[in-house]
Design an enzyme around this catalytic site. Structure first.
Site, PDB file in Angstrom:
ATOM      1  N   ASP A 159     -96.628  11.394  90.727  1.00 16.70           N
ATOM      2  CA  ASP A 159     -95.448  12.073  90.203  1.00 16.70           C
ATOM      3  C   ASP A 159     -95.814  12.541  88.790  1.00 16.70           C
ATOM      4  OD1 ASP A 159     -93.005  13.162  89.746  1.00 16.70           O
ATOM      5  OD2 ASP A 159     -91.852  11.385  90.285  1.00 16.70           O
TER       6      ASP A 159
HETATM    7  C1  BGC Z   1     -89.841  14.172  89.696  1.00 16.40           C
HETATM    8  C2  BGC Z   1     -90.473  14.726  90.955  1.00 16.40           C
HETATM    9  C3  BGC Z   1     -90.797  16.184  90.755  1.00 16.40           C
HETATM   10  C4  BGC Z   1     -91.733  16.310  89.563  1.00 16.40           C
HETATM   11  C5  BGC Z   1     -92.164  17.733  89.266  1.00 16.40           C
HETATM   12  C6  BGC Z   1     -90.654  14.483  88.442  1.00 16.40           C
HETATM   13  O1  BGC Z   1     -89.922  14.187  87.289  1.00 16.40           O
HETATM   14  O2  BGC Z   1     -89.686  12.787  89.825  1.00 16.40           O
HETATM   15  O3  BGC Z   1     -89.606  14.557  92.045  1.00 16.40           O
HETATM   16  O4  BGC Z   1     -91.360  16.729  91.915  1.00 16.40           O
HETATM   17  O5  BGC Z   1     -91.068  15.827  88.400  1.00 16.40           O
HETATM   18  O6  BGC Z   1     -91.128  18.479  88.775  1.00 16.40           O
END
Ligand code: BGC
Length: 808
Positions: free
Chosen positions: A229
């Site tokens: 993530d």
């Molecule tokens: C989130 C993800 C997301 C990623 C990219 C993170 O803060 O938890 O679900 O895909 O950011 O934007």
């Protein structure tokens, strides 16, 4: 290896660079050597591709794309074909916009109604989650690109999501928190998979040998790539060793050099790095898009997809209650439409899944297209929750004059966001007061609720009807009017239980985990698995949803994993029913929920029509995960197959005898009494330890210890240095200020919950590991020497970055 010809041409540093992003959304390309770049973008219910400044929180505007209903909404359709169609449309938009990896679907289990991202997740049930996610992945990937189901795993809270350790026993892990991922991986082969921010039983998910090596690759035979993530990587070398490929967003050259050094010092075998590059290449080369992406969607795509979003909303809206023949509206009665949501739809949540819609339908504009004899309307309440006697009185006056009142209300934007868990599940007081006041002057009140997560519905017994539209996307308004007027017969069923009050929630005492850990003491008893076990009264059970017609069930047969049942539409209207199959097993030796969903199907029936429905039970339908030998096993004995219209509306039952293990002695009734009774609201430390099979880890911070890389910025409260404490005060003051304004600042929340190490992971190489050490040194009370070190390391790091630029 599949690509030795490419890998042999790459230098060690190039290979290391491929294990991280080049910027917020893209990976590195080495054209001469044959390595293409890819573009990754959110999200689960619409593409969020940014052209201008990039951020991962949905703060800056993105290219217009269709905002489909969110996962919590789509899940109410229980319709795998529909969700596959939505997936196909998402994938098509991704291709048009040049996105190779779509970061979704989100498939964490909704453990507690206050989870800030519940609106992005499918269900409290792993089978429903797994089947629906699988359909969406198939749809997305049918366009030749990758889906990236997320967040693997056990990530059910937003508070300190980068540091709080999910402490969970192996059986609960497998049966509840991993089963959905297992279904998705095995049945739809996603090409990417995103790990979660949190540690699970003490080890970060992205470097978790058991989650990655044993289960994902070993047991499920995963063939795709693993991505962190955003900012979620902890020890990148360990991540790569355990099977993670891509650290996002970007740690720049300093990050790559960590891998290079690990190879040089023997911590990481170069052959293992080669293997990861090979695996990643295999995916990158499969998901290339022939034409470069455009900056906007084709007009035809926008039009067709708006239509798909509309159908998806129609299928997902749930009729919770309908008495006194309140609905559908006949068109002859005089009606008042009241509510702020009339004028500006409440249709999506906030955070990384935020979509900039191609158009937004609003009820007020569309109502002319329906045959209402007379509709007057007014705002009724302020969206920001503030009292407004003028609006209230206007609504009361209007309600006195009409036959029926429809109130459009629900959760406001501020309540549903990535990065923040809710602190209660109530609706705003000004909305509740409005319902009461209107009800006192008009007996016929219909509520249309919007919002992506569970709320308390104290007025449920006092109103005639309730429609729940959840967050129905950019075309939801028309679907709501269709259901109100009967143009569409509602067929949605709840993907989660609506308790009477928050105090009924089984894990209410353990949610969220506050400091070091989140203890999953409730074990298997999530959602209806708990409520039905202890026979707690609920507002609306899991799987509940009404129709304007009636369905009868008959002819149940069970053969192995095949179940057949005949469903008939006994009313005068065409409609769809969601047939739900649960398995029940009484056992003295293995504690279980009283029933668990094992199959479902949505069937459309004309008035008077009957259909034979064939259902295939889930792989583990009759099994439990035996933690003693780490295997799924069948306990010998009788199993009841229950077929019905909700978890509490069982219409048919059949018993089958199965061979299996003798589970005698596996769990001692007295030692595991809480889990045998399901009364998990108060699980003692002793009981939880018995379930875990090990001592419960420390849950409190050592407030005197110096702060470390994996502590969160919010812990600056305890910093030794006044500067650190001042930073804390400033962040919290700013958070409060933005909350007061009614628009929570996600950036601040992100920083508040972020770990110190993420400063390095999120700054594209501007800050390296040593500089994070220095920052920690400063906040731990060594201001002057710390600043000196920081300045020195800043310049050294600049040099490393510059040297990289000149190599490019
Ligand atoms: C989130 C993800 C997301 C990623 C990219 C993170 O803060 O938890 O679900 O895909 O950011 O934007």
């Amino acid at each position: 290896m599949k690509y030795p010809n490419i890998i042999n041409k790459l230098s060690l540093e190039q290979k290391a660079m491929l294990m991280s992003g080049k910027n917020t959304w893209e990976t590195w390309t080495f054209e001469e050597e044959g390595v293409p770049s890819i573009f990754l973008a959110d999200g689960p219910h619409g593409i969020r591709k940014q052209l201008g400044s990039a951020d991962h929180l949905g703060l800056n505007e993105s290219i217009q794309a269709t905002a489909f209903p969110t996962a919590a909404t789509l899940a109410n359709s229980w319709d795998v074909d529909l969700i596959e169609r939505v997936g196909e449309a998402l994938g098509r938009e991704a291709v048009e916009l040049g996105v190779n990896v779509l970061l979704g679907p989100g498939m964490n289990i909704k453990r507690n109604p206050m989870g800030g991202r519940n609106f992005e997740y499918f269900s409290e049930d792993p089978i429903l989650t797994g089947e629906l996610a699988s359909a969406m992945i198939k749809g997305i990937q049918s366009n030749g690109i990758a889906a990236s189901p997320k967040h693997y795993a056990v990530n059910s809270q937003e508070l300190r999501r980068m540091s709080v350790d999910s402490v969970v026993d192996e059986r609960t892990l497998r049966e509840i928190y991993l089963q959905g991922f297992e279904i998705a991986v095995e049945t739809s082969q996603p090409k990417f998979l995103m790990t979660s921010y949190n540690p699970v039983n003490g080890v970060y998910a992205n470097e978790h040998e058991h989650l990655l090596q044993d289960i994902l690759y070993g047991e499920w035979g995963y063939k795709g790539a693993v991505v962190t993530d955003w900012g979620g990587s902890n020890d990148h070398v360990e991540g790569v060793r355990q099977g993670s490929h891509l650290e996002m967003p970007a740690t720049g050259r300093p990050g790559a050099l960590e891998l290079v050094e690990a190879v040089q010092t023997g911590r990481l075998d170069e052959s293992l790095l080669d293997q990861r590059v090979d695996e990643l290449l295999d995916v990158l080369l499969q998901i290339q898009i022939p034409n470069p992406g455009k900056d906007s969607l084709e007009e035809a795509t926008k039009k067709t997809h708006h239509q798909i979003a509309y159908q998806a909303a129609q299928e997902s809206i749930v009729l919770l209650k309908n008495t006194n023949q309140a609905l559908p509206l006949s068109g002859k009665e005089s009606v008042a439409f009241i509510g702020d949501f009339l004028y500006e739809a409440r249709y999506q949540g906030a955070g990384s899944s935020t979509v900039n819609p191609t158009q937004l339908d609003n009820l007020i504009d569309l109502k002319e297209q329906y045959n209402f004899s007379e509709v007057q309307h007014t705002r009724g309440y302020r969206r920001d929750g503030k009292e407004d006697p003028g609006l209230l009185n206007e609504a009361i006056d209007l309600s006195k004059k009409v036959d029926k009142v429809v109130i459009f209300m629900g959760l406001t934007e501020i309540s549903e966001s990535e990065g923040i868990d809710r602190t209660h599940i109530r609706l705003e007081k000004n909305q509740l007061d409005l319902v009461k006041a209107i009800r006192s002057v008009n007996e016929h009140v219909v509520i249309v609720l919007s919002g992506g997560s569970v709320v308390e519905l104290p007025f449920a017994d006092d109103v005639d009807a309730i429609i729940h539209s959840y967050l129905s996307g950019q075309a939801g308004a028309r679907a709501i009017l269709d259901i109100l007027t009967g143009r569409c017969n509602p067929s949605g069923k709840l993907n989660e239980t609506y308790p009477l009050t928050y105090s009924d929630v089984p894990n209410e005492k353990y949610f969220p985990g506050l400091e070091l850990t989140a203890e999953y003491r409730d074990g298997l008893y999530v959602g209806y698995r708990y409520y039905d076990k202890v026979e707690a009264p609920v507002r609306y059970p899991f799987g509940h949803g009404l129709s304007y017609t009636r369905f009868a069930y008959g002819g149940l047969t069970v053969e192995g994993h095949r179940v057949q049942v005949t469903v008939s539409n006994t009313g005068d209207l065409a409609g769809s029913e969601v047939v739900q199959v649960y398995v029940q097993k009484a056992s003295e030796y293995v504690f279980r929920p009283v029933k668990e969903l094992v199959a479902f199907a949505k069937v459309h029936l004309e008035a008077g029509e009957s259909k034979v429905v064939n259902l295939e039970l889930s792989k583990h339908a009759f099994e439990f995960f035996n933690p003693q030998n780490n295997q799924w096993e069948v306990e010998a004995g009788a199993y009841d197959i229950l077929v019905g219209a909700s978890s509490r509306d069982i219409r048919l039952e059949e018993t089958v005898e199965l061979e299996g293990i003798d589970a005698k002695g596996l769990y001692h009734q007295t030692q595991f009494e809480t889990y045998f009774t399901g009364k998990v609201k108060e699980v003692s430390a002793e009981d939880f330890e018995a379930l875990l099979g090990r001592p419960i880890p420390e849950s409190h911070w050592d407030k005197k210890a110096p702060l470390t890389h994996n502590d969160s910025i919010s812990q600056l409260y305890y910093a030794k240095s006044p500067i650190g404490r001042l930073v804390y005060k400033v962040i919290t003051a700013l958070i409060e200020r933005s909350n007061k304004k009614g628009k929570p600042n996600l950036n601040l929340y992100f920083n508040y919950n972020m770990t110190f190490r993420a400063i390095q992971k999120m700054t594209l190489g501007m800050v390296n590991h040593a500089m994070v050490d220095d920052i920690l040194y400063i906040v731990n009370g060594h201001f002057f020497s710390g600043v000196g070190r920081l300045v020195k390391n800043y310049f050294l790091n600049q040099k490393v970055n510059k040297a990289g630029e000149s190599n490019d």
